[in-house]
Design a protein around this motif. Structure first.
Motif, PDB file in Angstrom:
ATOM      1  N   HIS A   1     -45.853 -10.235  14.900  1.00  0.00           N
ATOM      2  CA  HIS A   1     -45.952  -8.913  15.534  1.00  0.00           C
ATOM      3  C   HIS A   1     -45.507  -7.901  14.482  1.00  0.00           C
ATOM      4  O   HIS A   1     -44.315  -7.756  14.223  1.00  0.00           O
ATOM      5  CB  HIS A   1     -45.060  -8.846  16.773  1.00  0.00           C
ATOM      6  CG  HIS A   1     -45.373  -9.914  17.781  1.00  0.00           C
ATOM      7  ND1 HIS A   1     -46.559  -9.951  18.471  1.00  0.00           N
ATOM      8  CD2 HIS A   1     -44.661 -11.010  18.196  1.00  0.00           C
ATOM      9  CE1 HIS A   1     -46.564 -10.999  19.292  1.00  0.00           C
ATOM     10  NE2 HIS A   1     -45.434 -11.661  19.134  1.00  0.00           N
TER      11      HIS A   1
ATOM     12  N   GLU B   1     -43.849 -17.367  17.471  1.00  0.00           N
ATOM     13  CA  GLU B   1     -44.010 -15.929  17.287  1.00  0.00           C
ATOM     14  C   GLU B   1     -42.993 -15.447  16.249  1.00  0.00           C
ATOM     15  O   GLU B   1     -41.794 -15.653  16.423  1.00  0.00           O
ATOM     16  CB  GLU B   1     -43.785 -15.198  18.605  1.00  0.00           C
ATOM     17  CG  GLU B   1     -44.870 -15.440  19.635  1.00  0.00           C
ATOM     18  CD  GLU B   1     -44.518 -14.770  20.950  1.00  0.00           C
ATOM     19  OE1 GLU B   1     -44.594 -13.536  21.039  1.00  0.00           O
ATOM     20  OE2 GLU B   1     -44.122 -15.486  21.883  1.00  0.00           O
TER      21      GLU B   1
ATOM     22  N   CYS C   1     -41.172 -12.606  15.288  1.00  0.00           N
ATOM     23  CA  CYS C   1     -40.809 -11.328  15.918  1.00  0.00           C
ATOM     24  C   CYS C   1     -39.829 -10.548  15.056  1.00  0.00           C
ATOM     25  O   CYS C   1     -39.131  -9.656  15.559  1.00  0.00           O
ATOM     26  CB  CYS C   1     -40.181 -11.574  17.284  1.00  0.00           C
ATOM     27  SG  CYS C   1     -41.193 -12.589  18.362  1.00  0.00           S
TER      28      CYS C   1
END
Ligand SMILES: Cc1ncc(COP(=O)(O)O)c(C=O)c1O
Length: 422
Positions: free
Chosen positions: A147, A171, A173
């Motif tokens: 992200h 993920e 992050c």
């Protein structure tokens, strides 16, 4: 006082004209701008406790993110590496990685003996789900979704492709802690979320990281991998016959750092809220400038405000605009996306050169298990992403800007666009 209209007509600062902002703006350090006595007191209390390993951070994380399992870890880099270990990634496997992330997003794969496979990003700067599906081979075991630059990737179609092909999802992050996608925290859509607490992250403890998951079994594997490969009960590693055991990496998070992070995490909504407000104010004022396009995202509320990404008509204009904006006094952390340091795949020399993890080798690329996983990582490997990077300009949005400063930043964009875009 000069109006925005008249400022636009002035000579560009890069050509010797007056600067739109003639003083230094605050630094682009989201969490650090919000440090106060709370962090100081909590760290002092931790020092004065005169106690061994107190894991103060996990309950704070579980409460804030509403997840089943959380742990602190020495860095975001460590969190990614331990995620791969927990998922059992190793030689003979491929892991999908987007062309925009950071070195550790690749090194965690390489360190564990697997082969990273590049995936295109879209204009939202997240992984392109269609290209992700195209890159899947019988060896693909996992995907790392990053992200990046102030927004969540388009998680739904990525998870859908991953689940359909039975791939694990990590993920990254590091750049979106506390950020959301369609109202839910990033880091909990996949199997494990890896976060950084480094000094320029949303919540910080100068250096550090943490991991989140709703899968407690995976969490236990991560706990062992980040420690000595054995469970730790009351400060002591323990082993009972039949217990899960593995090699550990010694990546515990220092309790003093945990204390600072424990004070920062609950501040995330305030920190992100401030960045979002500034970002929106600047966005509203530059949205209609002819020739500049704002980054499109699936969920506008996923924009966490920490970066303003704009697209300019072509690469030459974007590069010139970056230099011109900097000369006008925008935050020093403003980059032409094509040169966004080692976050762009072709600017990671160890990746492009396939530098071996083991000195004197090309391991894991030369490991017998990985024969056939021959990939190129040089510029041109991701033509769609290269074209997107070429037109992009990224500016950090400090977390404590005043409305007046936001308006000045917008004026800098309109002045530069007025001069550079016909
Ligand atoms: C996208 C991304 N991934 C991973 C990391 C690694 O985090 P750390 O610096 O805490 O090791 C960073 C840090 O800047 C990052 O930006």
């Amino acid at each position: 006082m000069a109006t925005a209209g008249s400022v636009e007509q002035e000579k560009l600062a890069i050509d010797g004209g007056p600067k739109v902002i003639d003083y230094d703006l605050s630094r682009e350090w989201p969490g650090l701008n919000w440090v106060d006595t709370e962090e100081v007191n909590r760290v002092l209390e931790a020092v004065e406790r005169r106690h061994g390993l107190i894991d103060e951070l996990p309950p704070v994380l579980r409460e804030h993110f509403g997840c089943k399992w959380a742990c602190g870890i020495n860095s975001g880099t460590g969190a990614l590496s331990v995620s791969m270990r927990a998922l059992g990634i190793g030689p003979g496997m491929e892991v999908l990685v987007p062309g925009l992330c950071w070195i550790p997003t690749f090194s965690c794969v390489v360190a564990n003996g697997a082969i990273p496979v590049l995936v295109e990003v879209g204009e939202d700067l997240g992984m392109d789900p269609s290209d992700m599906e195209r890159k899947i081979t019988p060896r693909t075991r996992a995907v790392i979704v990053a992200h990046m630059l102030g927004a969540a990737a388009n998680v739904d179609p990525i998870i859908e492709v991953a689940r359909r092909h039975d791939l694990k999802v990590v993920e990254d992050c590091a750049q979106d802690s506390g950020g959301t996608y369609k109202g839910n925290f990033v880091g909990l859509f996949g199997d494990i979320g890896a976060f950084s607490l480094q000094y320029n992250k949303h919540a910080t403890a100068y250096i550090g990281g943490f991991m989140l998951s709703n899968n407690e079994e995976l969490g236990l594997r991560a706990e062992l991998a980040r420690d000595a490969g054995l469970a730790r009960v009351m400060h002591k590693v323990t082993y009972e016959p039949g217990d899960l055991v593995m090699w550990g990496e010694g990546r515990l998070l220092n309790p003093l750092i945990q204390a600072m992070a424990a004070a920062q995490i609950p501040k995330l909504p305030k920190i992100i809220g401030a960045m979002k407000r500034s970002h929106q104010r600047i966005r509203d004022r530059i949205a209609d400038i002819p020739g500049i396009r704002l980054r499109p995202v699936t969920d506008p509320d996923s924009l966490n405000g920490s970066f303003m990404v704009t697209y300019w008509p072509d690469g030459e204009t974007a590069e010139k605009a970056t230099d011109a904006l900097r000369a006008e006094g925008v935050p020093q952390w403003t980059h032409w996306l094509a040169h966004y340091g080692t976050h762009v795949y072709y600017q990671m020399p160890m990746l492009v050169q396939k530098v071996g993890w083991l000195e004197g080798t090309k391991w894991p690329w030369d490991a017998p298990e990985n024969r056939g996983s021959d990939y190129d990582y040089g510029k041109g490997a991701l033509p769609q992403s290269d074209a997107i990077f070429a037109k992009g300009v990224v500016m950090a949005v400090p977390s404590n800007l005043t409305d007046e400063q936001c308006d000045l930043l917008a004026t800098a964009y309109s002045k530069v666009a007025h001069h550079l875009i016909a």
